[in-house]
Write an enzyme that holds these catalytic residues in place. Sequence first.
Site, PDB file in Angstrom:
ATOM      1  CG  ASP A  92      -2.114   0.940   1.020  1.00  0.00           C
ATOM      2  OD1 ASP A  92      -2.184   1.621  -0.027  1.00  0.00           O
ATOM      3  OD2 ASP A  92      -2.961   1.027   1.927  1.00  0.00           O
ATOM      4  CG  ASP A 127      -5.302   6.149  -2.502  1.00  0.00           C
ATOM      5  OD1 ASP A 127      -4.168   5.891  -2.058  1.00  0.00           O
ATOM      6  OD2 ASP A 127      -6.342   5.677  -2.023  1.00  0.00           O
ATOM      7  N   GLY A 192     -11.224   4.618   0.872  1.00  0.00           N
ATOM      8  CA  GLY A 192     -12.006   5.623   1.587  1.00  0.00           C
ATOM      9  C   GLY A 192     -13.174   5.036   2.357  1.00  0.00           C
ATOM     10  CB  CYS A 275     -13.744 -20.909  19.425  1.00  0.00           C
ATOM     11  SG  CYS A 275     -13.072 -20.823  17.755  1.00  0.00           S
ATOM     12  CB  CYS A 277     -10.624 -22.023  15.282  1.00  0.00           C
ATOM     13  SG  CYS A 277      -9.469 -21.251  16.430  1.00  0.00           S
TER      14      CYS A 277
HETATM   15  N1  GUN Z   1      -6.129   1.660   3.375  1.00  0.00           N
HETATM   16  C1  GUN Z   1      -7.370   1.840   3.875  1.00  0.00           C
HETATM   17  N2  GUN Z   1      -8.066   2.699   3.092  1.00  0.00           N
HETATM   18  C2  GUN Z   1      -7.247   3.080   2.095  1.00  0.00           C
HETATM   19  C3  GUN Z   1      -7.422   3.952   0.965  1.00  0.00           C
HETATM   20  O1  GUN Z   1      -8.464   4.548   0.740  1.00  0.00           O
HETATM   21  N3  GUN Z   1      -6.335   4.050   0.126  1.00  0.00           N
HETATM   22  C4  GUN Z   1      -5.167   3.372   0.345  1.00  0.00           C
HETATM   23  N4  GUN Z   1      -4.170   3.529  -0.500  1.00  0.00           N
HETATM   24  N5  GUN Z   1      -5.006   2.566   1.403  1.00  0.00           N
HETATM   25  C5  GUN Z   1      -6.037   2.420   2.254  1.00  0.00           C
HETATM   26 ZN    ZN Z   2     -10.825 -20.124  18.025  1.00  0.00          ZN
END
Ligand code: GUN
Ligand code: ZN
Length: 643
Positions: A92, A127, A192, A275, A277
Amino acid sequence: MIDFEILARDGFARIGRFSTPHGPVDTPALLPVVHPEPRSQTIPPAELASVFGLPALITSSYILWRSTALRERAEREGIHRLLGVAGPVFTDSGAFQQHAYGRVEVEPSVILGFQGRIGSDIATVLDLFGEPEASLDEARETVRVTLDRARTARSAREGLLAVPVQGGLYPELRWQSAEGASTLGDVLAVGGVVPLLEQYRFADLARVLLGARPALAPERAVHLFGTGHPITFAFAALFGVDLFDSAAYHKFARRGSLLFPEGTVALADVREPFCGCRLCDRLPLTEIAGLPALEREAAVARHNLWMCTSEVRRVRQAIRDGALWELVERRAAAHPALIAGLRATARGSSVFLPVEPDSRTSFREGTPISRERPAVVRFRERLSRWPAVPGLARLHARVPLTPDSLATIPAQAPDQSDIPWVVPSPVGAVPLELSEVYPIGAWVGPEEFDRGGGVGPTAVSLDEREPSPEAAERVTRWTARQTRALLTWEFPSLGSGVAAAQLRGVRSPKTGRLRELTLDARAAFRVGNDGLPRPTWIGGCWLHRTVPAPGHRVVVHSDAVPFVREGRSLFSRFVARASPETAPGSSVLLVDEHDELLAVGRAELAGFEMGRLQRGTAVWVTAHARSSVASPVEPVSEAPTAE
Ligand code: GUN
Ligand code: ZN
């Protein structure tokens, strides 16, 4: 560009696959968020693949870049060595930090170049994060700036590129943003939305996704930033989200919260080791609370990750079963906010109609929203175009028809074969002719059980006596009428059904249901369990003669003509044109450029998707000229596939 392939689907949701330099990604996939700083990792990254079966992950290139030591190491060793993983790494860009801290201090081209140098498999454009409160002008700016940067990034980067989709809560902006991203990105990353997820604003999330969906290119992978709680996976998959990214497993662990697909439970409230798991098998929930803080956090994070991975698998199975809506409705019981999200989704059902499959194996009514599923909306819509269905002439038959009720119908009704006989159904009165058609014929709802019904076949007593000549004549007339109706329902371009009168319906002696439609005593259509007629080669030839082009046609590119003629399935990249009304699962005629019929098949993709995906099957061939030569009335052989 991305080589995304659809292997199975339910509406927009798909089981897909694409390749990256570090191996394939099978979607829907969960990309666990990994902190690039080893001391901040709750679970060592290598364990994600080896223990949890999660080969792909996501990390923040911006956090890496900000630390001089980490930045230099990452540039020297590459991101895979730094994290100690062999699988795909998605990075990211830093827009999340802009949302969280109000600013990012890096140039878009710098952070993109950095992602390239460290060997990211999928790099993300920096972004502009659009907050839900953004005004129209502010939201418009997030779209403009993000797309500007995406254009620059696209020309600078050869590898896979994720382009975020912004636009705040404005559906038209989401649409524009998705359209722009679709021409530039390999991965279309809807962003967003973190505040919406954190505040359980699922109705707003639905409106955002409904806005973007029609403009998201089907041949690209779709990512939803911030979907980490397992209550959201099925819901997001409904919109065709292929990639979820989750920091929730460790964020919730830090505050002692256990994630389940049914909701969140505080560890402090746990009194029963409920749970099952893999982790809780060894370390029951009731014992986790007594661990030292760091161990406890890691144990909760592992439990949470198990819940996330098993829920993604559950979603995948539901897609394969054609039962995703049913799963989403069950999951919506986790929180009223999800019910609101599902209601908002159902109000936008027109968005789903182009990919709504022709039929599914069953239709289970689970909640009041079941009756607003796209399957029902489409049925009603087609019904509204069906010749006159007034509320008169109600028959008191149960649907689907049993041999018992079938025997009484001709007696009650269709001597005057123009009277529209209707029967009650869960979606209101429907013409008797259509009562076995999906979703009506496949409907399993609570009302029947309320009346004392059960599952499994009910005992029927077939009248073994020879019917009177008048009764036999009535059944024959009724069958002719139902034959015409089914053909014109499934193939609307047949028009009034005059041509359909050339076919004869044959009923199953066991169930009384219409099973086959014949032309000159040869099988032309087989009626499936979904009540819909599927052409054999003979039926395909008849349809082809009867319905003018482009009706029900898929035009095959000349390179693939010899293969399709021999019964090989048609790959998407060899589709020259497809009629846009083609739904996944519908019967189609495969023709060459001169409208010569090559084969008959069932669509895997919607018409608008064909030719756009560069990998995978567009149409499964079910019959072709040769398949009918040996034995025209035998079932057509399964056609082989080959690349
Ligand atoms: N991580 C959570 N939301 C966003 C987003 O809107 N843009 C980016 N690049 N990373 C994110
Ligand atoms: Zn569990």
